[in-house]
Scaffold this motif. Structure first.
Motif, mmCIF file in Angstrom:
data_model
loop_
_atom_site.group_PDB
_atom_site.id
_atom_site.type_symbol
_atom_site.label_atom_id
_atom_site.label_comp_id
_atom_site.label_asym_id
_atom_site.label_seq_id
_atom_site.Cartn_x
_atom_site.Cartn_y
_atom_site.Cartn_z
ATOM 1 N N GLU A 238 0.839 -1.199 0.000
ATOM 2 C CA GLU A 238 0.000 0.000 0.000
ATOM 3 C C GLU A 238 0.875 1.249 0.000
ATOM 4 O O GLU A 238 1.916 1.290 0.660
ATOM 5 C CB GLU A 238 -0.911 0.016 1.228
ATOM 6 N N ALA A 239 0.434 2.267 -0.729
ATOM 7 C CA ALA A 239 1.138 3.540 -0.774
ATOM 8 C C ALA A 239 0.149 4.636 -1.137
ATOM 9 O O ALA A 239 -0.847 4.380 -1.835
ATOM 10 C CB ALA A 239 2.282 3.501 -1.782
ATOM 11 N N GLY A 240 0.420 5.841 -0.671
ATOM 12 C CA GLY A 240 -0.501 6.930 -0.991
ATOM 13 C C GLY A 240 -0.068 8.248 -0.375
ATOM 14 O O GLY A 240 1.072 8.403 0.097
ATOM 15 N N LEU A 241 -1.004 9.198 -0.386
ATOM 16 C CA LEU A 241 -0.792 10.531 0.178
ATOM 17 C C LEU A 241 -1.975 10.892 1.060
ATOM 18 O O LEU A 241 -3.130 10.603 0.718
ATOM 19 C CB LEU A 241 -0.647 11.575 -0.933
ATOM 20 N N ALA A 242 -1.673 11.520 2.180
ATOM 21 C CA ALA A 242 -2.708 12.045 3.069
ATOM 22 C C ALA A 242 -2.610 13.566 3.083
ATOM 23 O O ALA A 242 -1.515 14.120 3.213
ATOM 24 C CB ALA A 242 -2.535 11.492 4.473
ATOM 25 N N PHE A 243 -3.751 14.213 2.934
ATOM 26 C CA PHE A 243 -3.805 15.680 2.908
ATOM 27 C C PHE A 243 -4.573 16.175 4.133
ATOM 28 O O PHE A 243 -5.620 15.619 4.490
ATOM 29 C CB PHE A 243 -4.490 16.171 1.626
ATOM 30 N N PHE A 244 -4.060 17.232 4.757
ATOM 31 C CA PHE A 244 -4.662 17.776 5.968
ATOM 32 C C PHE A 244 -4.945 19.273 5.764
ATOM 33 O O PHE A 244 -4.063 20.109 5.965
ATOM 34 C CB PHE A 244 -3.723 17.592 7.167
ATOM 35 N N PRO A 245 -6.161 19.623 5.353
ATOM 36 C CA PRO A 245 -6.503 21.038 5.170
ATOM 37 C C PRO A 245 -6.523 21.827 6.480
ATOM 38 O O PRO A 245 -6.453 23.052 6.453
ATOM 39 C CB PRO A 245 -7.901 20.983 4.538
ATOM 40 N N ALA A 246 -6.656 21.142 7.614
ATOM 41 C CA ALA A 246 -6.640 21.807 8.924
ATOM 42 C C ALA A 246 -5.577 21.145 9.785
ATOM 43 O O ALA A 246 -5.888 20.332 10.666
ATOM 44 C CB ALA A 246 -8.009 21.725 9.583
ATOM 45 N N PRO A 247 -4.282 21.453 9.566
ATOM 46 C CA PRO A 247 -3.205 20.717 10.228
ATOM 47 C C PRO A 247 -3.185 20.844 11.749
ATOM 48 O O PRO A 247 -2.628 19.994 12.429
ATOM 49 C CB PRO A 247 -1.935 21.310 9.611
ATOM 50 N N LYS A 248 -3.788 21.895 12.308
ATOM 51 C CA LYS A 248 -3.814 22.027 13.764
ATOM 52 C C LYS A 248 -4.719 20.983 14.402
ATOM 53 O O LYS A 248 -4.579 20.681 15.591
ATOM 54 C CB LYS A 248 -4.268 23.441 14.148
ATOM 55 N N VAL A 253 -10.284 17.133 9.461
ATOM 56 C CA VAL A 253 -10.459 17.062 8.011
ATOM 57 C C VAL A 253 -9.240 16.350 7.436
ATOM 58 O O VAL A 253 -8.108 16.803 7.617
ATOM 59 C CB VAL A 253 -10.595 18.457 7.369
ATOM 60 N N LYS A 254 -9.483 15.230 6.756
ATOM 61 C CA LYS A 254 -8.377 14.459 6.182
ATOM 62 C C LYS A 254 -8.828 13.838 4.872
ATOM 63 O O LYS A 254 -9.940 13.319 4.771
ATOM 64 C CB LYS A 254 -7.919 13.375 7.157
ATOM 65 N N ILE A 255 -7.957 13.886 3.879
ATOM 66 C CA ILE A 255 -8.212 13.273 2.582
ATOM 67 C C ILE A 255 -7.057 12.323 2.290
ATOM 68 O O ILE A 255 -5.888 12.715 2.332
ATOM 69 C CB ILE A 255 -8.331 14.320 1.462
ATOM 70 N N VAL A 256 -7.387 11.072 2.009
ATOM 71 C CA VAL A 256 -6.361 10.055 1.747
ATOM 72 C C VAL A 256 -6.632 9.409 0.395
ATOM 73 O O VAL A 256 -7.756 8.968 0.121
ATOM 74 C CB VAL A 256 -6.346 8.974 2.848
ATOM 75 N N ALA A 257 -5.610 9.362 -0.446
ATOM 76 C CA ALA A 257 -5.673 8.636 -1.716
ATOM 77 C C ALA A 257 -4.596 7.565 -1.675
ATOM 78 O O ALA A 257 -3.420 7.875 -1.448
ATOM 79 C CB ALA A 257 -5.451 9.582 -2.892
#
Length: 282
Positions: A238-248, A253-257
């Motif tokens: 498995e491999a991917g990227l996680a995005f955090f629009p609200a890092p604090k 809010v988290k988006i994972v592909a």
């Protein structure tokens, strides 16, 4: 000559509640929880759904334990959380223990030691803190009685599972690895069914300004089932990227592909897929 295939279905009662517990804390570092919850056998089982690195728990972990069970868990810690232990007794009739035709209590023990500072049960290091090391071990014991379709008792079985874990975190880098082994015997065949599995996963949390962060993630898992008779070996990539629009608040809010590859090495079969997860928590 034609073979006809027919399917039949029927409604059965089901419990759709994944986790619901009540807790009693006689002391600040001691707690008793009763209800439906995950059995704390591995690190993966102790982490909440919103704090997972990937959209799902490791498939290697799921070979040995999955889902929730009904029971009670007594847990405590000392040294500001550097040493944490838990002991519990569970119903043992769900996915975590058997296949539905077995009855018995499931006994669980867990110990986690973090000598450089307490480790929160989340996967990642968004705080980008100093070096922390976590070592853990788990034990499950499931003595049970099997029953046939008419309810007549059949063979007795003994199921023993052990796990060991390692966690590392440093300045945004996070690593988690576990090895799990299971031995299951029954009074009918007296032949042990042995399985071994392991996985490792890592991420690196990178802040991009004050309002956005990204983390590349990767995981490799492996398991061999029924080693003593007819081994079946499987590997997960498995491999991917996680995005955090609200890092604090990275769990809000988290988006994972992600990419998921499954290799059934024994059968020489491969499968490939992908998942996109959007998480909103409040």
């Amino acid at each position: 000559q034609r073979d006809d295939v027919a399917a039949a279905g029927e409604r059965t009662p089901a419990c759709l509640v994944e986790e619901a517990t009540v807790a009693y804390a006689p002391l600040a570092n001691l707690k008793l929880r009763l209800g439906q919850r995950r059995v704390p056998f591995t690190v993966e089982q102790q982490i909440s759904n919103t704090a997972l690195m990937f959209p799902q728990r490791s498939d290697a972990n799921a070979v040995f334990l999955a889902g929730t069970d009904l029971g009670g868990l007594f847990s405590g810690s000392i040294g500001e959380g550097r040493v944490a232990a838990a002991a519990g007794v569970f119903n043992g009739t769900g996915t975590p223990a058997g296949t539905g035709d077995e009855r018995g209590l499931l006994y669980a023990l867990r110990l986690d030691v973090s000598p450089l500072g307490a480790f929160s049960f989340s996967q990642g290091d968004p705080e980008r803190g100093p070096l922390r090391v976590g070592l853990g071990a788990g034990l499950l014991y499931y003595p049970a009685q099997s029953y046939d379709e008419s309810g007549y008792p059949g063979s007795e079985l003994r199921d023993l599972r052990v796990s060991g874990s390692l966690r590392l975190a440093l300045r945004g880098f996070y690593f988690q690895g576990e090895i799990i082994r299971r031995q299951r015997t029954d009074s009918l065949s007296s032949r042990p069914r042995v399985a071994t599995g392991a996985y490792g996963q890592a991420s690196y949390h990178v802040p991009l300004g004050d309002h956005f962060a990204v983390a590349p993630i990767g995981r490799l898992g492996w398991a061999t089932e029924d080693q003593s008779f007819a081994p079946r070996e499987t590997m997960w990539i498995e491999a991917g990227l996680a995005f955090f629009p609200a890092p604090k608040d990275p769990e809000a809010v988290k988006i994972v592909a992600q990419y998921l590859g499954v290799k059934r090495l024994t059968e020489r079969e491969n499968a490939n897929g992908g998942t996109v997860q959007v998480q909103l928590a409040w």
